[in-house]
Design a protein around this motif. Sequence first.
Motif, PDB file in Angstrom:
ATOM      1  N   PRO A   1       0.815  -1.214   0.000  1.00  0.00           N
ATOM      2  CA  PRO A   1       0.000   0.000   0.000  1.00  0.00           C
ATOM      3  C   PRO A   1       0.851   1.268   0.000  1.00  0.00           C
ATOM      4  CG  PRO A   1      -0.635  -1.454   1.802  1.00  0.00           C
ATOM      5  CD  PRO A   1       0.573  -2.050   1.167  1.00  0.00           C
ATOM      6  N   SER A   2       2.047   1.208   0.615  1.00  0.00           N
ATOM      7  CA  SER A   2       2.806   2.444   0.768  1.00  0.00           C
ATOM      8  C   SER A   2       3.818   2.630  -0.356  1.00  0.00           C
ATOM      9  CB  SER A   2       3.522   2.425   2.119  1.00  0.00           C
ATOM     10  OG  SER A   2       4.090   1.163   2.341  1.00  0.00           O
ATOM     11  N   ILE A   3       3.787   1.732  -1.360  1.00  0.00           N
ATOM     12  CA  ILE A   3       4.846   1.751  -2.371  1.00  0.00           C
ATOM     13  C   ILE A   3       4.886   3.051  -3.165  1.00  0.00           C
ATOM     14  CG2 ILE A   3       3.506   0.656  -4.232  1.00  0.00           C
ATOM     15  CD1 ILE A   3       6.937  -0.547  -3.653  1.00  0.00           C
ATOM     16  N   LEU A   4       3.738   3.642  -3.428  1.00  0.00           N
ATOM     17  CA  LEU A   4       3.723   4.846  -4.268  1.00  0.00           C
ATOM     18  C   LEU A   4       3.932   6.127  -3.466  1.00  0.00           C
ATOM     19  CD1 LEU A   4       0.954   4.144  -6.904  1.00  0.00           C
ATOM     20  CD2 LEU A   4       3.410   4.014  -7.132  1.00  0.00           C
ATOM     21  N   GLY A   5       4.277   6.011  -2.215  1.00  0.00           N
ATOM     22  CA  GLY A   5       4.550   7.209  -1.444  1.00  0.00           C
ATOM     23  C   GLY A   5       3.307   7.889  -0.899  1.00  0.00           C
ATOM     24  N   VAL A   6       2.142   7.190  -1.015  1.00  0.00           N
ATOM     25  CA  VAL A   6       0.916   7.800  -0.491  1.00  0.00           C
ATOM     26  C   VAL A   6       0.999   7.945   1.021  1.00  0.00           C
ATOM     27  CG1 VAL A   6      -1.575   7.538  -0.235  1.00  0.00           C
ATOM     28  CG2 VAL A   6      -0.491   6.955  -2.382  1.00  0.00           C
ATOM     29  N   SER A   7       1.513   6.917   1.699  1.00  0.00           N
ATOM     30  CA  SER A   7       1.599   7.045   3.158  1.00  0.00           C
ATOM     31  C   SER A   7       2.710   8.013   3.555  1.00  0.00           C
ATOM     32  CB  SER A   7       1.778   5.685   3.823  1.00  0.00           C
ATOM     33  OG  SER A   7       2.791   4.966   3.189  1.00  0.00           O
ATOM     34  N   SER A   8       3.750   8.129   2.711  1.00  0.00           N
ATOM     35  CA  SER A   8       4.762   9.161   2.984  1.00  0.00           C
ATOM     36  C   SER A   8       4.115  10.537   2.900  1.00  0.00           C
ATOM     37  CB  SER A   8       5.902   9.082   1.976  1.00  0.00           C
ATOM     38  OG  SER A   8       6.510   7.835   2.038  1.00  0.00           O
ATOM     39  N   GLY A   9       3.170  10.678   1.956  1.00  0.00           N
ATOM     40  CA  GLY A   9       2.436  11.936   1.845  1.00  0.00           C
ATOM     41  C   GLY A   9       1.684  12.228   3.124  1.00  0.00           C
ATOM     42  N   ALA A  10       1.053  11.191   3.685  1.00  0.00           N
ATOM     43  CA  ALA A  10       0.328  11.367   4.945  1.00  0.00           C
ATOM     44  C   ALA A  10       1.301  11.786   6.041  1.00  0.00           C
ATOM     45  CB  ALA A  10      -0.374  10.066   5.316  1.00  0.00           C
ATOM     46  N   SER A  11       2.444  11.099   6.102  1.00  0.00           N
ATOM     47  CA  SER A  11       3.439  11.444   7.116  1.00  0.00           C
ATOM     48  C   SER A  11       3.893  12.889   6.968  1.00  0.00           C
ATOM     49  CB  SER A  11       4.660  10.525   6.995  1.00  0.00           C
ATOM     50  OG  SER A  11       4.275   9.189   7.126  1.00  0.00           O
ATOM     51  N   LEU A  12       4.065  13.309   5.716  1.00  0.00           N
ATOM     52  CA  LEU A  12       4.515  14.677   5.463  1.00  0.00           C
ATOM     53  C   LEU A  12       3.483  15.669   5.994  1.00  0.00           C
ATOM     54  CD1 LEU A  12       6.652  16.446   4.201  1.00  0.00           C
ATOM     55  CD2 LEU A  12       5.435  16.306   2.040  1.00  0.00           C
ATOM     56  N   GLY A  13       2.201  15.373   5.712  1.00  0.00           N
ATOM     57  CA  GLY A  13       1.131  16.247   6.206  1.00  0.00           C
ATOM     58  C   GLY A  13       1.186  16.355   7.717  1.00  0.00           C
ATOM     59  N   VAL A  14       1.346  15.202   8.360  1.00  0.00           N
ATOM     60  CA  VAL A  14       1.377  15.191   9.822  1.00  0.00           C
ATOM     61  C   VAL A  14       2.616  15.929  10.331  1.00  0.00           C
ATOM     62  CG1 VAL A  14       1.704  13.684  11.808  1.00  0.00           C
ATOM     63  CG2 VAL A  14       0.004  13.114  10.082  1.00  0.00           C
ATOM     64  N   ALA A  15       3.745  15.660   9.683  1.00  0.00           N
ATOM     65  CA  ALA A  15       4.983  16.307  10.114  1.00  0.00           C
ATOM     66  C   ALA A  15       4.841  17.824  10.035  1.00  0.00           C
ATOM     67  CB  ALA A  15       6.137  15.834   9.236  1.00  0.00           C
ATOM     68  N   PHE A  16       4.300  18.307   8.930  1.00  0.00           N
ATOM     69  CA  PHE A  16       4.080  19.744   8.761  1.00  0.00           C
ATOM     70  C   PHE A  16       3.263  20.293   9.917  1.00  0.00           C
ATOM     71  CE2 PHE A  16       5.400  20.232   4.289  1.00  0.00           C
ATOM     72  CZ  PHE A  16       5.898  21.527   4.373  1.00  0.00           C
ATOM     73  N   THR A  17       2.148  19.598  10.207  1.00  0.00           N
ATOM     74  CA  THR A  17       1.237  20.101  11.219  1.00  0.00           C
ATOM     75  C   THR A  17       1.880  20.090  12.595  1.00  0.00           C
ATOM     76  OG1 THR A  17      -0.371  18.922   9.909  1.00  0.00           O
ATOM     77  CG2 THR A  17      -1.172  19.975  11.881  1.00  0.00           C
TER      78      THR A  17
ATOM     79  N   TYR B   1      -7.976  16.709  21.824  1.00  0.00           N
ATOM     80  CA  TYR B   1      -8.905  16.283  20.784  1.00  0.00           C
ATOM     81  C   TYR B   1      -8.776  17.085  19.493  1.00  0.00           C
ATOM     82  CZ  TYR B   1     -13.168  14.960  18.404  1.00  0.00           C
ATOM     83  OH  TYR B   1     -14.046  14.508  17.478  1.00  0.00           O
ATOM     84  N   ALA B   2      -8.709  18.424  19.631  1.00  0.00           N
ATOM     85  CA  ALA B   2      -8.575  19.265  18.436  1.00  0.00           C
ATOM     86  C   ALA B   2      -7.315  18.881  17.676  1.00  0.00           C
ATOM     87  CB  ALA B   2      -8.529  20.739  18.829  1.00  0.00           C
ATOM     88  N   GLY B   3      -6.280  18.551  18.430  1.00  0.00           N
ATOM     89  CA  GLY B   3      -5.026  18.122  17.825  1.00  0.00           C
ATOM     90  C   GLY B   3      -5.202  16.859  17.017  1.00  0.00           C
ATOM     91  N   GLU B   4      -5.952  15.915  17.572  1.00  0.00           N
ATOM     92  CA  GLU B   4      -6.196  14.654  16.873  1.00  0.00           C
ATOM     93  C   GLU B   4      -6.859  14.891  15.520  1.00  0.00           C
ATOM     94  OE1 GLU B   4      -8.483  11.526  18.787  1.00  0.00           O
ATOM     95  OE2 GLU B   4      -7.307  11.871  20.602  1.00  0.00           O
ATOM     96  N   VAL B   5      -7.932  15.713  15.534  1.00  0.00           N
ATOM     97  CA  VAL B   5      -8.653  16.003  14.297  1.00  0.00           C
ATOM     98  C   VAL B   5      -7.716  16.656  13.295  1.00  0.00           C
ATOM     99  CG1 VAL B   5     -10.548  17.286  13.260  1.00  0.00           C
ATOM    100  CG2 VAL B   5     -10.832  16.234  15.512  1.00  0.00           C
ATOM    101  N   ALA B   6      -6.919  17.596  13.784  1.00  0.00           N
ATOM    102  CA  ALA B   6      -5.994  18.304  12.893  1.00  0.00           C
ATOM    103  C   ALA B   6      -5.021  17.322  12.251  1.00  0.00           C
ATOM    104  CB  ALA B   6      -5.237  19.370  13.681  1.00  0.00           C
ATOM    105  N   LEU B   7      -4.547  16.355  13.048  1.00  0.00           N
ATOM    106  CA  LEU B   7      -3.598  15.377  12.518  1.00  0.00           C
ATOM    107  C   LEU B   7      -4.227  14.523  11.414  1.00  0.00           C
ATOM    108  CD1 LEU B   7      -1.394  13.912  15.365  1.00  0.00           C
ATOM    109  CD2 LEU B   7      -0.982  15.782  13.770  1.00  0.00           C
ATOM    110  N   SER B   8      -5.454  14.036  11.676  1.00  0.00           N
ATOM    111  CA  SER B   8      -6.117  13.207  10.673  1.00  0.00           C
ATOM    112  C   SER B   8      -6.293  13.993   9.383  1.00  0.00           C
ATOM    113  CB  SER B   8      -7.478  12.750  11.181  1.00  0.00           C
ATOM    114  OG  SER B   8      -7.324  12.072  12.391  1.00  0.00           O
ATOM    115  N   LEU B   9      -6.741  15.234   9.545  1.00  0.00           N
ATOM    116  CA  LEU B   9      -6.964  16.079   8.369  1.00  0.00           C
ATOM    117  C   LEU B   9      -5.666  16.270   7.593  1.00  0.00           C
ATOM    118  CD1 LEU B   9      -9.433  18.934   9.294  1.00  0.00           C
ATOM    119  CD2 LEU B   9      -9.537  17.357   7.352  1.00  0.00           C
ATOM    120  N   ALA B  10      -4.613  16.604   8.347  1.00  0.00           N
ATOM    121  CA  ALA B  10      -3.323  16.850   7.705  1.00  0.00           C
ATOM    122  C   ALA B  10      -2.857  15.619   6.945  1.00  0.00           C
ATOM    123  CB  ALA B  10      -2.295  17.242   8.761  1.00  0.00           C
ATOM    124  N   ALA B  11      -3.048  14.447   7.583  1.00  0.00           N
ATOM    125  CA  ALA B  11      -2.599  13.211   6.941  1.00  0.00           C
ATOM    126  C   ALA B  11      -3.378  12.968   5.651  1.00  0.00           C
ATOM    127  CB  ALA B  11      -2.776  12.038   7.900  1.00  0.00           C
TER     128      ALA B  11
END
Lengths: 336, 330
Positions: A82-98, A114-124
């Motif tokens: 699932p992570s071969i195309l870098g999609v999960s790296s993209g999620a990690s990048l979103g989270v890292a940014f946030t 809680y607000a942090g959790e939502v923000a993380l999911s969104l970012a990912a």
Amino acid sequence: MLGIVATIAALAVANLLLGTVSIPLRSVAAILFGSDGESEIWRNIVWKSRVPQTLTALVAGAGLSISGLQMQTVFRNPLAGPSILGVSSGASLGVAFTILFSGLGGTALSRLGYAGEVALSLAAIVGAMLVMALIVYVSQKVRGNVTLLIIGVMIGYVANAVIGVLKFFSVEEDIRAYVIWGLGSFARVSGDQMTLFVSLMVLLLPLSFLLIKTQNLMLLGDGYARNLGLNVKRARLLVIASSGVLVAVVTAYCGPIMFLGLAVPHLCRGIFATSDHRVLMPASLLVGAALALACNLIARMPGFEGVLPVNSVTALVGAPVVIWVLFRRRKTELNE
Amino acid sequence: MKRTTIEIRDLSIGYRTHRKTRQVGSGLDASIRSGELTCLLGANGVGKSTLLRTLTAFQPPLAGEVRIFDRPVGQYRTAELARLLGVVLTEKCDLHNMTVEELVGMGRSPYTGFWGGLGREDLRLIDEAIDRVGIASLRGRMVHTLSDGERQKVMIAKALAQQTPVILLDEPTAFLDYPSKVEIMQLLLRLTREADRTIFLSTHDLELALQIADRIWLMEGERGVTVGTPEDLSLDGSMERFFSRRGIRFDRRIGLFRVVRPSVRSIAVAGSGERREMTCKALRRTGIDPVAADGEKRPLVEITDEAYLLHEACGSTRCATIGELLEKLE
């Protein structure tokens, strides 16, 4: 298949019963069916921790396995996951940014709750979708599958490099929060988030089943598939998109869970000795769910609590199982 | 009544990227007739595969047109073409955990429903295809355990199950041993007669093509495509021109190619029948020109039913086999 369903049921029940606190089956049943007599603590444990974890593991395992199977079929490559195309790296990048940028603003996101959790999911999700959009765009431009695969892997490297740079400029507390996210867990999702996650997956998983015939044709290679009436470019786009969305959503809520998505399709091919997706898709869904439940259970056993991240368990338990299945398969082949 | 199934008119083939165009062949005119076995011959790199890819609409023509059943190929949708043209390609499918029967069943995909399930009629056609190709004993085997020849037959059965009037094959006899090559070609010929399919294939197996094909498409760089029966192409010199290289001679009498060795001496041969033919062949092979017995002073091989008698100036020798005779002559 029925055997696997029974296994899932048994594992799900075990997930509800076992943990650092063992709760007897009678009490769990009573709590689930809403009678009042049980202790408030047990009720909290069951409803706030065990039920969400069980459901999360169930759908996440199913989603990752389906996603992995689809990637392996599209690229006709047994090492794709699932992570071969870098999609999960993209999620990690979103989270890292946030996580890491919020630190610059003064309040560390890791303290927001809680607000942090939502923000993380969104970012990912945003991060994963951006990478996927890029991949889908590229997939329409390039002809060969191998080229696309390499480009996907490269995008993953770029995302990881950016994360590295971000980490360098961040405060220690934030890096720790990011690392913990990166370990992956089925226990992080709770309450409304869990409802949303499970509903999303319940919607997305059946959608992926619409591609069964397409995936069967893809096995034959582009030439034969096209000759049998398949629009190869569109098919590739649809299967990559399906796989990408599944892994994006799972990663957003559980962090990057490794191994399951790569291993389960192999396990299913070994067990059922077929490459027909009419069997492999439901099989991957069920075996994926079962394996995720089993891993979650092991990761939570008394003594391991907090020590073993799910990612370690999936590989520790999963790798020997896959190797065993492949070896057994090889033997039966030689005996033919 | 034979009709034209595929026709190419002033066709240019090649590859176009956004920067440049690489033309492989141009000004190609030819047609394939129904119920016939047509072989495409051409040297490596002359564009046989590109032509096949263009005929099957895998890639668009650079100019000119390909007409299938009198309609330009570009006007067909992929799903429609799937019911008109079946292909057997050189690309080797890396299929694991799929049985022969399942693979042949994939040929039914253009007709099956959303999930790809096979109905009773589909199963009947799959059985029929398997029987016609003669692979009933393989049906439960996994595809990855098959030999190249067996796999090729399975792919042909797949194309049959696809129920297309036309089947195109890209070098179906490559990588096979000689008996398998002959078997595949005979199978294809039989399919044109018994199953009423039009079959077009590219091949490097000249001898087989000349002996089995109904028609030949000769593809050459500048000349484009020359079409005709193997015999007509032999008579008008096309075949000879096609392979005019040192060491190969086209024997018009039998319509086949022959490898020639420069001969250094000649020997008279007396006798008749198969044994004589074989002796002459062996002599030619070793660079000796066999001639009929005449007054000239040269060694003579007399062929009887029991032995080969070599008469030389220094005396006579009796040889039991051609091998012995050749040793004596060295």
